[in-house]
Design a protein around this motif. Structure first.
Motif, short mmCIF file in Angstrom:
data_model
loop_
_atom_site.label_atom_id
_atom_site.label_comp_id
_atom_site.label_asym_id
_atom_site.label_seq_id
_atom_site.Cartn_x
_atom_site.Cartn_y
_atom_site.Cartn_z
N THR A 227 0.82 -1.21 0.00
CA THR A 227 0.00 0.00 0.00
C THR A 227 0.86 1.26 0.00
O THR A 227 0.53 2.24 -0.67
N VAL A 228 1.97 1.21 0.74
CA VAL A 228 2.84 2.40 0.79
C VAL A 228 3.44 2.66 -0.59
O VAL A 228 3.41 3.78 -1.10
N ILE A 229 3.95 1.59 -1.21
CA ILE A 229 4.60 1.79 -2.51
C ILE A 229 3.57 2.16 -3.57
O ILE A 229 3.78 3.06 -4.38
N PHE A 235 0.67 8.67 -6.43
CA PHE A 235 0.57 10.10 -6.15
C PHE A 235 1.88 10.84 -6.35
O PHE A 235 2.00 12.00 -6.01
N LYS A 236 2.88 10.14 -6.91
CA LYS A 236 4.19 10.78 -7.05
C LYS A 236 4.10 12.05 -7.89
O LYS A 236 4.73 13.05 -7.61
N VAL A 241 0.22 16.01 -2.51
CA VAL A 241 -0.51 15.03 -1.72
C VAL A 241 0.39 14.50 -0.61
O VAL A 241 1.52 14.09 -0.87
N LYS A 242 -0.09 14.52 0.61
CA LYS A 242 0.71 14.06 1.74
C LYS A 242 0.88 12.54 1.68
O LYS A 242 0.01 11.82 1.21
N LEU A 248 -3.30 5.99 2.67
CA LEU A 248 -4.71 5.76 3.03
C LEU A 248 -5.47 5.29 1.79
O LEU A 248 -6.17 4.27 1.82
N VAL A 249 -5.30 6.02 0.69
CA VAL A 249 -5.95 5.63 -0.56
C VAL A 249 -5.39 4.29 -1.03
O VAL A 249 -6.14 3.39 -1.43
#
Lengths: 302, 257
Positions: A227-229, A235-236, A241-242, A248-249
């Motif tokens: 999920t992190v990657i 969103f890169k 975007v934080k 979360l998304v």
């Protein structure tokens, strides 16, 4: 289950697991520390919760106890890594493996929390506020509030001096040493916060599905990393975007992918295989995207 | 005052690759002195700085700063009174944090990093003033990540970061070596200004003999862990770059370099 209920349920899952994703975001993305403790601290939170709920402890208090024990697990990994000089991966594996027995010791065996026992979804402040909404939607609202609240808390934390120091230690720990601060202590703080979140996530999962199983931790770290990657890759291109929003998304999207696979008739036994393949795909895609952006920026300069 | 007494440093003790770099090494540096250290590769210049900063242990000896033996003090605590700039410009700052965040971190050195806000708006003017003294236009880039700057710009920020709070010693480890000649000159002039203004005790390792002669109050030349030349005051004034180069060439020939 109709399609809307299924969607609501999937999003709820994503929101609960978002806490775990925040944790992996802290360890992997900020601290640059692949923390495998997660596979042990997640069921730790669930085991404690199952036992406490069964003994009629207040479900909200249960959340706090799970949080505290998760923090302790992170502290142990941090101590092993920093003070005993054990490599990051090994330190995590040691704690994770130890926790497997500890979890069984706490819970005795796999546990089912009886239907008659109250959880955070059926009692206290959340029940007062949202008691008249059907349970499945109530769960969505409550988990949304929790996920957003912790996102906000973390975002604010990263803006404090302590939070900035945490970001600095993962970025270039030499700078922290030059600030006359012990980089090891900062890493331990990060691991403690992260595993507290993981156990909290485990606790909420247990309250939601009313069960604990000793193997429920397997693959959670892979889920978190994926999920992190995925979140940060998607969103890169939007710099504003934080990181917490991105994961979360990412967490919701990931749960949705798995749900779609299950709905299409994937046998549940193959779930972990799909998880790992999906993770691989995300990693490869991340590499590919990195390469293409490099080429683009080179062309842009030329 | 910084004193090194009877320092013994052995690399890989007990192995076939054992190498004794310092054997009963002594050095005293007075407060406010700007010491240039030159010498060929492997002569022990950087090891000397590492020993003072505490990132390599020593077998024997005392390191005394302001009358206190700091041999057992961990590396990070020593940095309370030490600032350091490395040769590699990426080592002194955090690439994924903005200039403002980096400076805010540096500005808070020596204090507790608690839960108050990291960025202090009232300090921004001060940071801008510091940055504008560089003449690199960085004062308008406060919100740019350090990683997006050039090596010279990053080194300039590193230098400001390491001297933003009061320190006694500034350790410069070939801090201009990786920069182009013009940027190196800018950084060197800035270094000199900061050292004089803040009355710091500075130790600068450099391969640039001109910088060593021009900016140092005292020149040390090292060879195989020994100080083979130590000139300060009038003696240093009369030492030309050619003199230095001659001695340097002589020891290099002896070494077979």
């Amino acid at each position: 289950m109709n399609i809307i209920d299924l969607a609501v349920n999937t999003i709820t899952q994503g929101l609960i697991y978002a806490l775990l994703s925040y944790a992996v975001y802290i360890t992997y993305k900020i601290l640059d520390f692949p923390d495998l403790t997660v596979d042990g601290s997640f069921p730790l939170g669930a085991a404690i919760t199952a036992v406490l709920l069964t003994n009629n402890v207040n479900p909200y208090l249960t959340l706090l106890v799970a949080l505290a024990f998760g923090a302790l697990a992170g502290l142990v990994t941090g101590f092993i890594h920093v003070r005993l000089n054990i490599r990051a991966l090994l330190a995590g594996i040691i704690t994770m493996t130890g926790l497997f027995s500890i979890n069984l010791q706490i819970a005795g065996s796999n546990l089912i929390v009886d239907r008659t026992i109250d959880t955070i979804f059926t009692s206290g402040i959340f029940n007062v506020l949202f008691g008249n909404i059907p349970l499945i939607y109530r769960k969505l609202v409550i988990t949304l509030i929790i996920a957003l609240a912790f996102k906000l808390i973390l975002d604010l934390y990263f803006k404090t001096k302590n939070g900035l120091l945490l970001r600095a230690v993962g970025d270039n720990d030499l700078v922290v040493t030059m600030l006359a601060k012990d980089k090891g202590t900062v890493k331990i703080i990060g691991l403690t916060i992260a595993n507290a979140l993981v156990a909290l996530s485990g606790s909420i999962v247990c309250q939601e599905q009313r069960s604990f199983s000793s193997t429920m931790g397997t693959g959670q770290v892979v889920f978190g990393l994926a999920t992190v990657i995925m979140g940060t890759t998607i969103f890169k291109r939007f710099g504003f975007v934080k990181g917490t929003t991105a994961v979360l998304v990412g967490s919701i999207v990931y749960k949705a992918c798995i749900q779609v696979a299950l709905t299409l008739g994937l046998p549940a036994n193959l779930l972990k295989l799909v998880t790992s393949i999906l993770f691989l795909v995300i990693l490869v895609y991340g590499n590919y995207q990195q390469k293409t952006t490099k080429v683009v920026s080179k062309n842009a300069r030329a | 005052m910084l004193e090194l007494k009877n320092i013994t440093k052995i690399y890989n003790p007990g192995l076939v690759t054992e190498m004794c770099l310092f054997d009963d090494f002594n050095l005293t540096i007075e407060d406010g002195q700007f010491v240039s250290i030159v010498g060929s590769n492997g002569s022990g210049k950087t090891s000397l700085l590492n020993i003072i900063c505490g990132n390599i242990p020593i077998e024997q000896g005392e390191i005394i700063i302001n009358g206190k033996n700091i041999v057992k003090m961990p590396e990070h605590k020593r940095h309370n009174s030490i600032g350091r700039v490395y040769q590699n410009s990426s080592m002194g700052s955090c690439p994924n944090l903005t200039i403002l965040e980096n400076l805010s971190l540096a500005d808070h050195k020596g204090k507790t990093f608690g839960l108050s806000w990291a960025l202090n708006k009232s300090r921004i003017d001060y940071y801008k003033e510091q940055l504008s003294s560089l003449g690199l236009g960085l004062e308008d880039k406060l919100h740019v990540k350090l990683g997006a700057l050039s090596g010279g710009q990053r080194q300039a920020v590193s230098l400001i970061m390491s001297t933003l709070t009061p320190i006694d010693f500034l350790i410069l480890d070939e801090h201009t070596a990786a920069l182009d000649p013009k940027t190196a000159e800018t950084i060197m002039i800035l270094t000199d200004k900061i050292v004089r203004e803040k009355k710091l005790t500075a130790m600068m390792v450099t391969h640039n003999l001109r910088y060593a002669a021009e900016y140092g109050d005292r020149i040390l030349m090292m060879d195989k862990g020994n100080i083979i030349l130590d000139r300060s005051g009038k003696e240093k004034e009369s030492t030309s770059i050619d003199d230095l180069l001659n001695i340097f060439t002589k020891i290099s020939i002896e070494c077979g370099n």
